[in-house]
Scaffold this motif. Structure first.
Motif, PDB file in Angstrom:
ATOM      1  N   TYR A   1     -21.698 -11.283 -18.717  1.00 39.47           N
ATOM      2  CA  TYR A   1     -22.755 -12.161 -18.229  1.00 39.47           C
ATOM      3  C   TYR A   1     -22.531 -12.373 -16.738  1.00 39.47           C
ATOM      4  N   PHE A   2     -23.550 -12.877 -16.048  1.00 40.22           N
ATOM      5  CA  PHE A   2     -23.509 -12.989 -14.594  1.00 40.22           C
ATOM      6  C   PHE A   2     -22.535 -14.048 -14.099  1.00 40.22           C
ATOM      7  N   GLY A   3     -22.138 -14.941 -14.961  1.00 44.83           N
ATOM      8  CA  GLY A   3     -21.363 -16.082 -14.502  1.00 44.83           C
ATOM      9  C   GLY A   3     -22.279 -17.237 -14.163  1.00 44.83           C
ATOM     10  N   VAL A   4     -21.720 -18.264 -13.580  1.00 44.39           N
ATOM     11  CA  VAL A   4     -22.469 -19.470 -13.252  1.00 44.39           C
ATOM     12  C   VAL A   4     -22.252 -19.793 -11.789  1.00 44.39           C
ATOM     13  N   ASP A   5     -23.333 -20.001 -11.059  1.00 47.53           N
ATOM     14  CA  ASP A   5     -23.268 -20.334  -9.636  1.00 47.53           C
ATOM     15  C   ASP A   5     -23.678 -21.792  -9.470  1.00 47.53           C
TER      16      ASP A   5
ATOM     17  N   ASN B   1     -22.228 -26.298 -17.375  1.00 44.83           N
ATOM     18  CA  ASN B   1     -22.942 -25.172 -17.962  1.00 44.83           C
ATOM     19  C   ASN B   1     -22.057 -24.308 -18.851  1.00 44.83           C
TER      20      ASN B   1
ATOM     21  N   TRP C   1     -29.475 -13.239 -25.476  1.00 41.48           N
ATOM     22  CA  TRP C   1     -28.582 -14.216 -24.863  1.00 41.48           C
ATOM     23  C   TRP C   1     -29.067 -15.641 -25.102  1.00 41.48           C
TER      24      TRP C   1
ATOM     25  N   PHE D   1     -31.239 -20.588 -18.307  1.00 37.51           N
ATOM     26  CA  PHE D   1     -30.518 -19.493 -17.676  1.00 37.51           C
ATOM     27  C   PHE D   1     -29.121 -19.955 -17.258  1.00 37.51           C
ATOM     28  N   GLY D   2     -28.108 -19.303 -17.789  1.00 32.86           N
ATOM     29  CA  GLY D   2     -26.739 -19.644 -17.434  1.00 32.86           C
ATOM     30  C   GLY D   2     -26.219 -20.910 -18.085  1.00 32.86           C
ATOM     31  N   GLN D   3     -26.970 -21.478 -18.992  1.00 35.86           N
ATOM     32  CA  GLN D   3     -26.551 -22.738 -19.605  1.00 35.86           C
ATOM     33  C   GLN D   3     -26.001 -22.517 -21.009  1.00 35.86           C
TER      34      GLN D   3
ATOM     35  N   TYR E   1     -20.859 -26.262 -12.618  1.00 38.42           N
ATOM     36  CA  TYR E   1     -20.217 -25.059 -13.134  1.00 38.42           C
ATOM     37  C   TYR E   1     -19.671 -25.304 -14.545  1.00 38.42           C
TER      38      TYR E   1
END
Length: 243
Positions: free
Chosen positions: A144-148, A158, A134, A174-176, A155
């Motif tokens: 993917y987990f999504g963005v929090d 990212n 990833w 992470f998440g970017q 949001y």
């Protein structure tokens, strides 16, 4: 073909989100919409989603196939859909060992993509390998987990900003922006959002970002990421309840 928003929207329309949620989470969450924002962002969201354009977050396989045909991604005699250069559209669907909810829906996701004529191969990797892939962009298609984030600013930053973009091979955070998409219009609105403390101006920028997201479908939101857990009251009580 993943650089083409038409392809991304068509793929999104091949998914039966309610079925995915039922299988993965026993129905314990809700389907995402074309803003990607959950009800946790209710104060920021546009009131009428229809103002953002066609709803590509609902199941419509027939229309999805029509969109691909009209965009020049035709099917060969064997039913396999082709890139514009005549090569088959083929992709690896990356799955993660131990992620039981994702593994449960992998065959459904594969079948959904195959309903568009794509050739899909599922490969499972251990978590450490998956995260490595990833972060350097070494994958075709993945969940993917999504963005929090606290506000739509972080949001969307990212998801589709040049500020979070790294070329394939360079590690992201992470998440970017692991999907490596840049939408220049988004950066303009992100700058407006970040340069003011006026809530009204920020909300206007946030709603413009929703329009940009809906127009470009940089990622395909499937469901709102639930926070869930199991507990026992054998030794400890006072757990949070619905009330």
């Amino acid at each position: 073909p993943w650089d083409d928003p038409i392809v991304r929207k068509a793929v999104s329309m091949s998914f039966d989100r309610e079925q995915l949620i039922l299988v993965a989470f026993q129905g314990k969450t809700t389907a995402a919409d074309i803003t990607g924002l959950s009800s946790g962002y209710a104060a920021w969201k546009v009131e009428d989603l229809s103002t953002l354009g066609d709803n590509w977050a609902t199941l419509d396989v027939e229309k999805a196939n029509q969109m691909l045909d009209e965009a020049g991604y035709t099917k060969g005699a064997d039913g396999i859909r082709l890139n514009k250069d005549g090569t088959p559209i083929a992709a690896e669907l990356l799955m993660v060992n131990g992620f039981s909810d994702w593994l449960a829906i992998a065959p459904i996701v594969k079948k959904s993509l195959e309903s568009l004529g794509f050739q899909i191969t599922i490969n499972n990797y251990d978590p450490g390998v998956t995260f490595g892939k990833w972060f350097v962009g070494d994958f075709d298609v993945s969940l993917y987990f999504g963005v929090d984030a606290d506000t739509p600013y972080t949001y969307y930053r990212n998801l589709m900003s040049a500020e979070t973009f790294k070329p394939i091979g360079e590690e992201t955070g992470f998440g970017q922006n692991i999907w490596r998409i840049v939408v220049p219009e988004a950066d303009e609105q992100l700058e407006i959002f970040a340069s003011t403390g006026d809530p009204a101006v920020q909300k206007e920028a946030a709603q413009e970002l929703q329009r940009i997201f809906a127009e470009n479908a940089p990622v395909l939101p499937l469901w709102h990421a639930p926070t869930f857990y199991c507990y026992s009251d054998a030794r400890v009580d006072g757990w949070a309840s619905e009330e």
